[in-house]
Design a protein around this motif. Structure first.
Motif, PDB file in Angstrom:
ATOM      1  N   LEU A 411       0.844  -1.180   0.000  1.00 39.16           N
ATOM      2  CA  LEU A 411       0.000   0.000   0.000  1.00 39.16           C
ATOM      3  C   LEU A 411       0.888   1.241   0.000  1.00 39.16           C
ATOM      4  CD1 LEU A 411      -2.996   1.059   0.355  1.00 39.16           C
ATOM      5  CD2 LEU A 411      -2.497   1.166   2.804  1.00 39.16           C
ATOM      6  N   VAL A 412       0.513   2.237  -0.796  1.00 39.12           N
ATOM      7  CA  VAL A 412       1.241   3.498  -0.849  1.00 39.12           C
ATOM      8  C   VAL A 412       0.442   4.566  -0.107  1.00 39.12           C
ATOM      9  CG1 VAL A 412       2.227   5.290  -2.323  1.00 39.12           C
ATOM     10  CG2 VAL A 412       2.305   2.893  -3.046  1.00 39.12           C
ATOM     11  N   MET A 413       1.156   5.291   0.761  1.00 42.04           N
ATOM     12  CA  MET A 413       0.530   6.335   1.571  1.00 42.04           C
ATOM     13  C   MET A 413       1.412   7.576   1.549  1.00 42.04           C
ATOM     14  SD  MET A 413      -0.500   3.842   4.769  1.00 42.04           S
ATOM     15  CE  MET A 413       1.012   2.862   4.657  1.00 42.04           C
ATOM     16  N   GLN A 414       0.946   8.624   2.218  1.00 40.54           N
ATOM     17  CA  GLN A 414       1.707   9.870   2.347  1.00 40.54           C
ATOM     18  C   GLN A 414       1.381  10.546   3.671  1.00 40.54           C
ATOM     19  OE1 GLN A 414       0.264  11.533  -1.565  1.00 40.54           O
ATOM     20  NE2 GLN A 414       2.341  12.357  -1.634  1.00 40.54           N
ATOM     21  N   SER A 415       2.289  11.397   4.118  1.00 35.58           N
ATOM     22  CA  SER A 415       1.947  12.343   5.170  1.00 35.58           C
ATOM     23  C   SER A 415       1.443  13.587   4.446  1.00 35.58           C
ATOM     24  CB  SER A 415       3.164  12.639   6.053  1.00 35.58           C
ATOM     25  OG  SER A 415       4.199  13.258   5.284  1.00 35.58           O
ATOM     26  N   ILE A 416       1.911  14.771   4.804  1.00 33.39           N
ATOM     27  CA  ILE A 416       1.533  15.959   4.039  1.00 33.39           C
ATOM     28  C   ILE A 416       2.335  16.066   2.752  1.00 33.39           C
ATOM     29  CG2 ILE A 416       0.754  17.302   6.021  1.00 33.39           C
ATOM     30  CD1 ILE A 416       3.505  18.708   5.950  1.00 33.39           C
ATOM     31  N   GLY A 417       3.226  15.132   2.533  1.00 35.36           N
ATOM     32  CA  GLY A 417       4.055  15.122   1.332  1.00 35.36           C
ATOM     33  C   GLY A 417       4.806  13.821   1.150  1.00 35.36           C
ATOM     34  N   PRO A 418       5.768  13.497   2.025  1.00 32.59           N
ATOM     35  CA  PRO A 418       6.618  12.321   1.835  1.00 32.59           C
ATOM     36  C   PRO A 418       5.841  11.017   1.675  1.00 32.59           C
ATOM     37  CG  PRO A 418       7.536  13.730   3.529  1.00 32.59           C
ATOM     38  CD  PRO A 418       6.192  14.300   3.177  1.00 32.59           C
ATOM     39  N   PHE A 419       6.326  10.181   0.761  1.00 28.60           N
ATOM     40  CA  PHE A 419       5.708   8.893   0.516  1.00 28.60           C
ATOM     41  C   PHE A 419       6.009   7.900   1.634  1.00 28.60           C
ATOM     42  CE2 PHE A 419       5.440  10.005  -4.103  1.00 28.60           C
ATOM     43  CZ  PHE A 419       4.094   9.702  -4.267  1.00 28.60           C
ATOM     44  N   VAL A 420       5.054   6.998   1.836  1.00 26.92           N
ATOM     45  CA  VAL A 420       5.191   5.867   2.752  1.00 26.92           C
ATOM     46  C   VAL A 420       4.761   4.625   1.986  1.00 26.92           C
ATOM     47  CG1 VAL A 420       4.371   4.814   4.892  1.00 26.92           C
ATOM     48  CG2 VAL A 420       4.678   7.297   4.761  1.00 26.92           C
ATOM     49  N   ILE A 421       5.542   3.552   2.085  1.00 29.42           N
ATOM     50  CA  ILE A 421       5.220   2.303   1.380  1.00 29.42           C
ATOM     51  C   ILE A 421       5.140   1.164   2.379  1.00 29.42           C
ATOM     52  CG2 ILE A 421       5.853   0.728  -0.483  1.00 29.42           C
ATOM     53  CD1 ILE A 421       7.715   3.964  -0.328  1.00 29.42           C
ATOM     54  N   ARG A 422       4.025   0.460   2.362  1.00 32.24           N
ATOM     55  CA  ARG A 422       3.913  -0.778   3.128  1.00 32.24           C
ATOM     56  C   ARG A 422       4.102  -1.942   2.168  1.00 32.24           C
ATOM     57  NH1 ARG A 422       0.943  -1.909   7.864  1.00 32.24           N
ATOM     58  NH2 ARG A 422       1.157  -4.101   7.252  1.00 32.24           N
ATOM     59  N   ASP A 423       4.867  -2.937   2.582  1.00 31.60           N
ATOM     60  CA  ASP A 423       5.049  -4.170   1.828  1.00 31.60           C
ATOM     61  C   ASP A 423       5.123  -5.292   2.842  1.00 31.60           C
ATOM     62  OD1 ASP A 423       5.448  -5.964  -0.193  1.00 31.60           O
ATOM     63  OD2 ASP A 423       7.572  -5.509  -0.477  1.00 31.60           O
ATOM     64  N   GLY A 424       4.006  -6.009   3.013  1.00 33.37           N
ATOM     65  CA  GLY A 424       3.938  -6.977   4.092  1.00 33.37           C
ATOM     66  C   GLY A 424       4.000  -6.249   5.424  1.00 33.37           C
ATOM     67  N   ASP A 425       4.853  -6.742   6.324  1.00 28.09           N
ATOM     68  CA  ASP A 425       5.007  -6.093   7.628  1.00 28.09           C
ATOM     69  C   ASP A 425       5.996  -4.934   7.593  1.00 28.09           C
ATOM     70  OD1 ASP A 425       3.203  -7.759   8.902  1.00 28.09           O
ATOM     71  OD2 ASP A 425       4.724  -9.247   9.421  1.00 28.09           O
ATOM     72  N   TRP A 426       6.650  -4.737   6.458  1.00 30.91           N
ATOM     73  CA  TRP A 426       7.649  -3.687   6.352  1.00 30.91           C
ATOM     74  C   TRP A 426       7.007  -2.364   5.936  1.00 30.91           C
ATOM     75  CZ3 TRP A 426      12.415  -4.391   8.161  1.00 30.91           C
ATOM     76  CH2 TRP A 426      12.896  -5.701   8.269  1.00 30.91           C
ATOM     77  N   LYS A 427       7.536  -1.293   6.513  1.00 26.62           N
ATOM     78  CA  LYS A 427       7.042   0.047   6.205  1.00 26.62           C
ATOM     79  C   LYS A 427       8.242   0.953   5.966  1.00 26.62           C
ATOM     80  CE  LYS A 427       4.607   3.976   8.286  1.00 26.62           C
ATOM     81  NZ  LYS A 427       3.800   4.432   9.439  1.00 26.62           N
ATOM     82  N   LEU A 428       8.243   1.613   4.820  1.00 20.90           N
ATOM     83  CA  LEU A 428       9.323   2.512   4.448  1.00 20.90           C
ATOM     84  C   LEU A 428       8.797   3.938   4.344  1.00 20.90           C
ATOM     85  CD1 LEU A 428      12.313   2.861   3.492  1.00 20.90           C
ATOM     86  CD2 LEU A 428      11.438   2.600   1.153  1.00 20.90           C
TER      87      LEU A 428
END
Length: 539
Positions: A411-428
Motif C-alpha cells: 500500500l502506498v501512503m503519504q503524510s503531508i508530502g513524503p511517501f510511505v510504502i507498506r510491503d507486508g510487515d515492512w514500512k518505508l
C-alpha cells in the motif's frame, strides 16, 4: 390463445419476482467516516488506554468485524477523501481546479472521474451523501472570477457539486467545521441566508456564514439528515449512504446535550457525540426493517490532531495532556495527523452486516480505505468503469473469512508530502523524521530531522542518496508498532526493493493488474516536499 396469455403473464410475474429478489438480496451500504478520530479514541481499539465511552462503536464491532491493519492514503483530510471516492491514489491526479481558501477550494478532480456515487447509480442504487464534502465545488461568482470569501453568489446553485459526481441526494458542508463558508448545501443549493460573518474557537477563522449556522448543531443536523434519507428508502430498492462527520475535528464543539458527558473533558464529549451518531444510524435502519441486510462500515479519515484536546483554542501538543490523563488517541502508535507514522495513518475500520458477517471477529489483513470502491462493487454487483478504481482491491472475501491473508500485499501512503510504502510487515518512509513541519506537535520536525540526517551523512548529498539511510526510515510494524527502531541501515536491499515498488506503481499508472495507464500529471517525483536547503544542495 388464453393458455398462451396465461403462460406469458406467468413468465412476466416470475421475471418480476426474480428482479425484486435480486434487488432485495443486494445489501444496502452505509459508510460512516469520522474526522480526525484517532484509532485509540474508541474503547474497542484503545482498551484501557482509551478514557472515552464509545458504546455504539463498540457494539458495532462486537456484532461484526474489526480490522486491525486498516490505513488511509494520507494523514490529511482531502487526499484521503479523494482515495475513498475514486479508488485511486490521490497523487495520480492532476492539478486541482483553482479556488479560494478553506471551503472555497476548487474541484480536486474533474467531473469525468468515476466515483462511488456514479458506480452505485449505475448499479441501480439510490446514492446519498450527508456531511463534510471537502472535495471542492464550482461556485457561481458575482464577478466571474475565481471563487473566494468575497464574491460567491449564494442565491445561485453551485455549478458542480455532489450531484455531478453521482449522488441522488446530498446535504453537505463544503469543508471542515473550522473552514468557512459556514453554510449547508442541499443538492447543490445553498440553504438559508449566507449574510453574516462567523468564526469558531479553534483557529477563529472568520468568514461567510449562514445567519443561523452554529458549530455545535452540525453533528445533530447531519444525524437528522441521515435518518431522513434512510426513512425514505424501501426494501425493494438498495441504497448507499456516505455519512461524513465533522468531528472530532476542531473546533471541539459538542452539542449542548453532550457537554459534560465524558470524564475526560470536552474532547471526550465530542467523541461521544460521534459515537452517538453510529447508534442513531443503526436505530434508523432497524425502524425501517433494513438492519439485517445493511452493511454498516465505520472508519476515520486519519489519526487524531495533536492540536486538539480540552482547550478549545488549537494548541500545539495539547493532545499529550490527554495522555497524562491516561487517554492515548493514537493507541499504541507514534505520531498524529500530518505525520508518516502509524498514529496518523492507521485507522479504525469496522464492518457490521448481520446477514453476512459473524459477530465478534477481527481481521489482521492489510487494507486501505481506497479499497472501498472494489469492495463495494463486489458486494453490490456493481461495475467499475474501465480504467477506474485502479488502486482499489476488494477485501469482500475477508468479510466471510477474516483470518485469510487478503489480496492486498502492499500500500502506498503519504503524510503531508513524503511517501510511505507498506510491503507486508515492512514500512518505508521516504524521509527522516515525522514528515511533518511539526508546528502542532509531530516530532521530529521535518527540518530538524533532515539537518540531522545530512550531518550524519557527512558528505555531499545526491538525489540517489535520498532513497537510502540515513534519509529514510524502515520499520517492521509487526514487531515494532511504535516505530522506535529504524532498520534502514541494516536492510539496504529491502529499502531498495520498496523504492523500486513505488517507482513501478507510479510508472504503471495503477497498482492493480491490468493495462498500463497514464497518471494525470506527467511527472511524480518520489521525494516529496524536500526542505529548501536540501533542494539547493542537490542543484
Amino acid at each position: 390463445m388464453t393458455r398462451l396469455l396465461t403462460r406469458t403473464a406467468f413468465l412476466v410475474f416470475v421475471a418480476t419476482i426474480a428482479q425484486t429478489t435480486s434487488a432485495t438480496e443486494r445489501p444496502n451500504i452505509v459508510f460512516i467516516l469520522a474526522d480526525d478520530l484517532g484509532i485509540g479514541d474508541t474503547k474497542c481499539y484503545g482498551g484501557e488506554r482509551c478514557q472515552i465511552e464509545t458504546p455504539n462503536i463498540d457494539a458495532l464491532a462486537a456484532g461484526g468485524l474489526r480490522f486491525t491493519d486498516a490505513h488511509v492514503n494520507a494523514s490529511v483530510c482531502v487526499p484521503t477523501r479523494v482515495g475513498i471516492m475514486t479508488g485511486r491514489y490521490p497523487w495520480r491526479f492532476g492539478t486541482p481546479e483553482r479556488g479560494g481558501p478553506w471551503g472555497f477550494l476548487g474541484l480536486r478532480f474533474p467531473t469525468s472521474t468515476f466515483t462511488l456515487g456514479k458506480m452505485f447509480q449505475a448499479a441501480g442504487y439510490r446514492a446519498g451523501y450527508v456531511g463534510k464534502w471537502h472535495l471542492g465545488l464550482t461556485m457561481v461568482t458575482k464577478d466571474g472570477k475565481v471563487q473566494g470569501p468575497t464574491n460567491v453568489d449564494y442565491t445561485k446553485p453551485v455549478k458542480i457539486g455532489p450531484v455531478q459526481f453521482g449522488f441522488d441526494d446530498s446535504f453537505i458542508l463544503p469543508g471542515s467545521l473550522d473552514m468557512f463558508p459556514y453554510a449547508f448545501l442541499r443538492n447543490n443549493i445553498w440553504q438559508g441566508e449566507v449574510t453574516t460573518q462567523k468564526g469558531w474557537s479553534a483557529f477563529n477563522r472568520v468568514g461567510p456564514a449562514e445567519k443561523d449556522f452554529e458549530d455545535d448543531e452540525v453533528l445533530e443536523t447531519f444525524y437528522q439528515e441521515a435518518e431522513s434519507f434512510i426513512g425514505r428508502q424501501k426494501k425493494v430498492s438498495p441504497f448507499f449512504l456516505f455519512l461524513a462527520l465533522t468531528a472530532p475535528h476542531t473546533p471541539t464543539s459538542p452539542g449542548k446535550n453532550w457537554r459534560g458527558k465524558s470524564d475526560l473533558g470536552v474532547y471526550g464529549d465530542f467523541v461521544m457525540e460521534v459515537d452517538h451518531g453510529v447508534g442513531r444510524v443503526r436505530a434508523a435502519l432497524k425502524r425501517r426493517g433494513l438492519d439485517q441486510n445493511t452493511l454498516v462500515l465505520f472508519a476515520s479519515d486519519h489519526g487524531a490532531a495533536s492540536y486538539a484536546g480540552n482547550t478549545l483554542k488549537a494548541t500545539p501538543n495539547q493532545i499529550r495532556l490527554l495522555e497524562k490523563q491516561g487517554h492515548y488517541a493514537s493507541g499504541p502508535h507514534r505520531g498524529y495527523k500530518f505525520s508518516v507514522y502509524e498514529g496518523g495513518l492507521r485507522v479504525p475500520l469496522i464492518a457490521n452486516w448481520p446477514r453476512k458477517i459473524k459477530a465478534g471477529k477481527t481481521c489482521d489483513a492489510l487494507v486501505g480505505l481506497n479499497d472501498l470502491m472494489a469492495t463495494f462493487a463486489e458486494i453490490s454487483d456493481a461495475k467499475i468503469a474501465d480504467g477506474a478504481g485502479t488502486d482499489s482491491i476488494s477485501f469482500a472475501p475477508l468479510l466471510d473469512n477474516p483470518k485469510s491473508s487478503g489480496a492486498r500485499t502492499n500500500l502506498v501512503m503519504q503524510s503531508i508530502g513524503p511517501f510511505v510504502i507498506r510491503d507486508g510487515d515492512w514500512k518505508l518512509c521516504l524521509c527522516p523524521g515525522s514528515g511533518s513541519h511539526g508546528v502542532y506537535g509531530n516530532r521530529p520536525k521535518s527540518e530538524d530531522a533532515w539537518r540531522a540526517a545530512v550531518k550524519a551523512f557527512g558528505r555531499q548529498v545526491t538525489r540517489n542518496d535520498l532513497n537510502a539511510a540515513p534519509f529514510v526510515q524502515l520499520f517492521n510494524v509487526s514487531n515494532d508498532p511504535h516505530e522506535d527502531h529504524n532498520l534502514a541501515a541494516k536492510h539496504p536491499k529491502r529499502v531498495a526493493s520498496m523504492v523500486a515498488l513505488l517507482r513501478q506503481q507510479i510508472a504503471n499508472g495503477r497498482s492493480t493488474a491490468g493495462e498500463k495507464l497514464n497518471n494525470d500529471r506527467a511527472k511524480i517525483p518520489i521525494n516529496q516536499r524536500l526542505p529548501e536547503f536540501v533542494r539547493k544542495a542537490l542543484n
